[in-house]
Scaffold this active site. Sequence first.
Site, PDB file in Angstrom:
ATOM      1  N   TRP A  64       3.681   5.398   7.480  1.00  0.00           N
ATOM      2  CA  TRP A  64       3.819   4.756   6.164  1.00  0.00           C
ATOM      3  C   TRP A  64       2.466   4.504   5.518  1.00  0.00           C
ATOM      4  O   TRP A  64       1.562   3.963   6.146  1.00  0.00           O
ATOM      5  CB  TRP A  64       4.546   3.418   6.338  1.00  0.00           C
ATOM      6  CG  TRP A  64       4.556   2.572   5.101  1.00  0.00           C
ATOM      7  CD1 TRP A  64       3.584   1.697   4.705  1.00  0.00           C
ATOM      8  CD2 TRP A  64       5.564   2.520   4.096  1.00  0.00           C
ATOM      9  NE1 TRP A  64       3.936   1.101   3.508  1.00  0.00           N
ATOM     10  CE2 TRP A  64       5.151   1.591   3.122  1.00  0.00           C
ATOM     11  CE3 TRP A  64       6.800   3.177   3.924  1.00  0.00           C
ATOM     12  CZ2 TRP A  64       5.919   1.292   1.988  1.00  0.00           C
ATOM     13  CZ3 TRP A  64       7.551   2.875   2.794  1.00  0.00           C
ATOM     14  CH2 TRP A  64       7.114   1.950   1.847  1.00  0.00           C
ATOM     15  N   ASN A  66       0.972   2.799   1.686  1.00  0.00           N
ATOM     16  CA  ASN A  66       1.214   2.365   0.307  1.00  0.00           C
ATOM     17  C   ASN A  66      -0.101   2.127  -0.435  1.00  0.00           C
ATOM     18  O   ASN A  66      -0.838   3.104  -0.646  1.00  0.00           O
ATOM     19  CB  ASN A  66       2.264   1.255   0.192  1.00  0.00           C
ATOM     20  CG  ASN A  66       2.031   0.020   1.015  1.00  0.00           C
ATOM     21  OD1 ASN A  66       1.769   0.083   2.211  1.00  0.00           O
ATOM     22  ND2 ASN A  66       2.144  -1.134   0.399  1.00  0.00           N
ATOM     23  N   ASP A  67      -0.425   0.915  -0.829  1.00  0.00           N
ATOM     24  CA  ASP A  67      -1.523   0.686  -1.779  1.00  0.00           C
ATOM     25  C   ASP A  67      -2.870   1.297  -1.384  1.00  0.00           C
ATOM     26  O   ASP A  67      -3.294   1.147  -0.229  1.00  0.00           O
ATOM     27  CB  ASP A  67      -1.790  -0.818  -1.936  1.00  0.00           C
ATOM     28  CG  ASP A  67      -0.542  -1.644  -2.166  1.00  0.00           C
ATOM     29  OD1 ASP A  67       0.568  -1.092  -2.189  1.00  0.00           O
ATOM     30  OD2 ASP A  67      -0.690  -2.867  -2.319  1.00  0.00           O
ATOM     31  N   GLN A  83      -3.277   0.870   2.662  1.00  0.00           N
ATOM     32  CA  GLN A  83      -2.293   0.141   3.440  1.00  0.00           C
ATOM     33  C   GLN A  83      -1.528   1.125   4.311  1.00  0.00           C
ATOM     34  O   GLN A  83      -0.948   2.106   3.809  1.00  0.00           O
ATOM     35  CB  GLN A  83      -1.327  -0.595   2.493  1.00  0.00           C
ATOM     36  CG  GLN A  83      -1.966  -1.753   1.765  1.00  0.00           C
ATOM     37  CD  GLN A  83      -2.214  -2.932   2.690  1.00  0.00           C
ATOM     38  OE1 GLN A  83      -1.299  -3.621   3.085  1.00  0.00           O
ATOM     39  NE2 GLN A  83      -3.472  -3.129   3.059  1.00  0.00           N
ATOM     40  N   SER A 127      -3.609  -5.892   0.864  1.00  0.00           N
ATOM     41  CA  SER A 127      -4.522  -5.228  -0.072  1.00  0.00           C
ATOM     42  C   SER A 127      -5.711  -6.072  -0.517  1.00  0.00           C
ATOM     43  O   SER A 127      -5.674  -7.300  -0.466  1.00  0.00           O
ATOM     44  CB  SER A 127      -3.741  -4.785  -1.303  1.00  0.00           C
ATOM     45  OG  SER A 127      -2.914  -3.717  -0.937  1.00  0.00           O
ATOM     46  N   ARG A 192      -2.034 -13.146  -3.433  1.00  0.00           N
ATOM     47  CA  ARG A 192      -2.568 -11.966  -2.733  1.00  0.00           C
ATOM     48  C   ARG A 192      -3.319 -10.991  -3.654  1.00  0.00           C
ATOM     49  O   ARG A 192      -3.269 -11.091  -4.862  1.00  0.00           O
ATOM     50  CB  ARG A 192      -1.430 -11.225  -2.026  1.00  0.00           C
ATOM     51  CG  ARG A 192      -0.270 -10.812  -2.912  1.00  0.00           C
ATOM     52  CD  ARG A 192       0.810 -10.148  -2.048  1.00  0.00           C
ATOM     53  NE  ARG A 192       1.984  -9.764  -2.790  1.00  0.00           N
ATOM     54  CZ  ARG A 192       3.063 -10.545  -2.963  1.00  0.00           C
ATOM     55  NH1 ARG A 192       3.101 -11.754  -2.455  1.00  0.00           N
ATOM     56  NH2 ARG A 192       4.088 -10.110  -3.670  1.00  0.00           N
ATOM     57  N   GLU A 247       1.205  -8.460  -8.717  1.00  0.00           N
ATOM     58  CA  GLU A 247       0.560  -7.906  -7.542  1.00  0.00           C
ATOM     59  C   GLU A 247      -0.645  -7.075  -7.989  1.00  0.00           C
ATOM     60  O   GLU A 247      -0.715  -6.613  -9.141  1.00  0.00           O
ATOM     61  CB  GLU A 247       1.532  -7.002  -6.769  1.00  0.00           C
ATOM     62  CG  GLU A 247       2.713  -7.746  -6.174  1.00  0.00           C
ATOM     63  CD  GLU A 247       3.459  -6.891  -5.151  1.00  0.00           C
ATOM     64  OE1 GLU A 247       3.403  -7.227  -3.953  1.00  0.00           O
ATOM     65  OE2 GLU A 247       4.104  -5.910  -5.533  1.00  0.00           O
TER      66      GLU A 247
END
Length: 579
Positions: A64, A66-67, A83, A127, A192, A247
């Site tokens: 996986w 992501n960011d 991430q 992140s 965050r 976010e």
Amino acid sequence: MARPSSLLHLLARIALAVSVLLGHGVLHVRGSRRVNWNLQNTVESTSVLQPYRTSYHFQPSKNWMNDPNGPMIYKGIYHLFYQYNPQGPVPGHKVWAHSTSTDLVNWTPQVPAIVRSQDYDINGCWSGSVTFLPGHRPAILYTGVNLQHQQGQNLAVPKNLSDPYLIEWVKSPLNPLMASTAANGINASSFRDPTTAWVGRDGRWRVIIGSKRDRMGMALLYRSKDFVHWTQAQRPLHSAENTGMWECPDFFPVSAQVPVGLDTSSNGPNVKHVLKVSLDDTKHDHYTIGTYNSSTDKYVPDEGSVESDSGLRYDYGKFYASKTFFDSKNNRRILWAWINESSSVDNDIKKGWSGVQAIPRTLWLDKSGKQLVQWPIVEIEKLRTNQVDLPNKLIKGGTVLEVSGITAAQADVVVSFKVKELERADSLDPTWSDPQMLCSRKGALVKGSLGPFGLLVMASKGLQEYTAVFFRIFKGQNKYVVLMCSDQSRSSLNHSNDKTTYGAFLDVDPLQEKLSLRTLIDHSIVESFGGGGKSCITARVYPLLAVEDGTHLYIFNNGNQSVGVPKLSAWSMKKARIN
Ligand SMILES: *[C@@H]1O[C@H](CO)[C@@H](O)[C@H](O)[C@H]1NC(C)=O
Ligand SMILES: *[C@@H]1O[C@H](CO)[C@@H](O)[C@H](O)[C@H]1NC(C)=O
Ligand SMILES: *[C@@H]1O[C@H](CO)[C@@H](O)[C@H](O)[C@H]1NC(C)=O
Ligand SMILES: *[C@@H]1O[C@H](CO)[C@@H](O)[C@H](O)[C@H]1NC(C)=O
Ligand SMILES: *[C@@H]1O[C@H](CO)[C@@H](O)[C@H](O)[C@H]1NC(C)=O
Ligand SMILES: *[C@@H]1O[C@H](CO)[C@@H](O)[C@H](O)[C@H]1NC(C)=O
């Protein structure tokens, strides 16, 4: 009435019949191919078992992602952190994976830079961003999720500044530097994604953190003299009612004079600021352009800015949690973003991976001052090979022409359209204010006057599958309105995936300018740039027939007026080393 799904099919057959009869109609473009000695490298096939893996969009070998996190350039080396769940293709517990590059195209994997190890980040290293401290020392601020599942902000610095690859990072013994406490009223589940910090006129550092209070999204502001001891400001840098959690905020200056990038601490006359937030509720990256005063520490969006999901977006398709950095070597600001899957979790588990990164984009303020413009970094063009050009051509309504001679599943296509007789444009109903809705109602098969015209990409030979990226021109109240669509509704015979159609209005005046479209095609990605990068739409597609050599590229016009195509160039793309 003919079933809509067979109409283009029929059109293709008619075009074919015409070509047999008259010797034209289906155009197999083979002209002006450039000699290239690297052809062997060009069609390195992705495994047949992995038809959706990308060949030049960044992704790790498995699991996986992501960011994008903390992108930067240090001693001539580009760094991308991201991430990553080392345990599998599902979200799980995140670490900061790390890759390096000299050209933003070919990447070398490094060991993860930040892994879960302390009470304050044991449930995830989330992140954050890189800031250069005096002496050009990079520092990471990242969100840690602690034992109690509370979010806080932490510092990590390189162990060895002489190492251009910055392999080892050391966490500050003072972490967490910013915590949510009962006293500061911050919700510990909504705190965050620290930005790159900047210096105000008073010499102090500022950073913003994404948060919310009830339904009010906000960018909390912190200040520091030494980058270690941070104090929360009385007021957030900015907030907006009814937008939900913000976010991955990103806050940076852009030049109002020249299309170059600026260091994050730049300010002054002829500098505007951009605040981007990733809206957790809608999963869209939305931005405003405005003015930032570092004495008052207030950011004020320009008058007329829309501060909600219906405002300006970097991309009107799949594109989230983006982050920019200033490339000091080339004086440009570069945008990275995560492109999510549109398939099921089961499918992610089956293929063993999830998530890719968009091609890094250079971004700058448009001449109008009203929006940003984005364009794929120039370096990506070195992957182009095997160029085919279509000679200047008029395409009649109801035509589908094949552009052959390239690897259509791994390609870069640039086309422009010229429309005459604009007065014949269909009128735009003033209630049609949502471009995505308009594109869904008027897909590629719905005939209009001026459009739909554009490209059919990731298409199977008989057009059972295709993704249509196209324009329509409407007559608005006092100007022409251009709609750009990416219609995935027939992208796959597999009906279990998300095939939402995306759309955007494009701020181009067809009276004055050609309509241009560039599409980067990469197996399961269709990343499109309209009007030289004024509106962008990225889609994920999972065809069953249009894979590898079974993939074709067409240009089409399904309106009833002819459209000029002064220019079309297409290239096969070589495979990049993407990890
Ligand atoms: C720091 O990195 C440099 C360059 O890679 C290397 O030569 C040096 O040995 C490293 N120093 C330490 C203490 O590891
Ligand atoms: C804090 O935020 C979380 C996540 O949005 C929410 O579920 C929770 O109700 C919030 N708590 C308070 C006290 O507002
Ligand atoms: C910033 O705000 C202060 C205080 O309101 C004002 O005096 C100053 O002129 C502003 N600066 C700019 C550049 O607008
Ligand atoms: C990613 O895709 C999944 C499955 O389609 C969806 O549930 C999720 O909301 C998406 N997230 C983002 C950030 O796009
Ligand atoms: C169709 O899509 C679903 C959902 O992503 C996936 O589980 C399934 O394996 C796909 N079928 C084929 C034949 O690829
Ligand atoms: C062209 O299409 C429009 C519908 O968008 C229709 O109103 C018009 O009559 C059509 N013209 C011709 C000549 O077919």
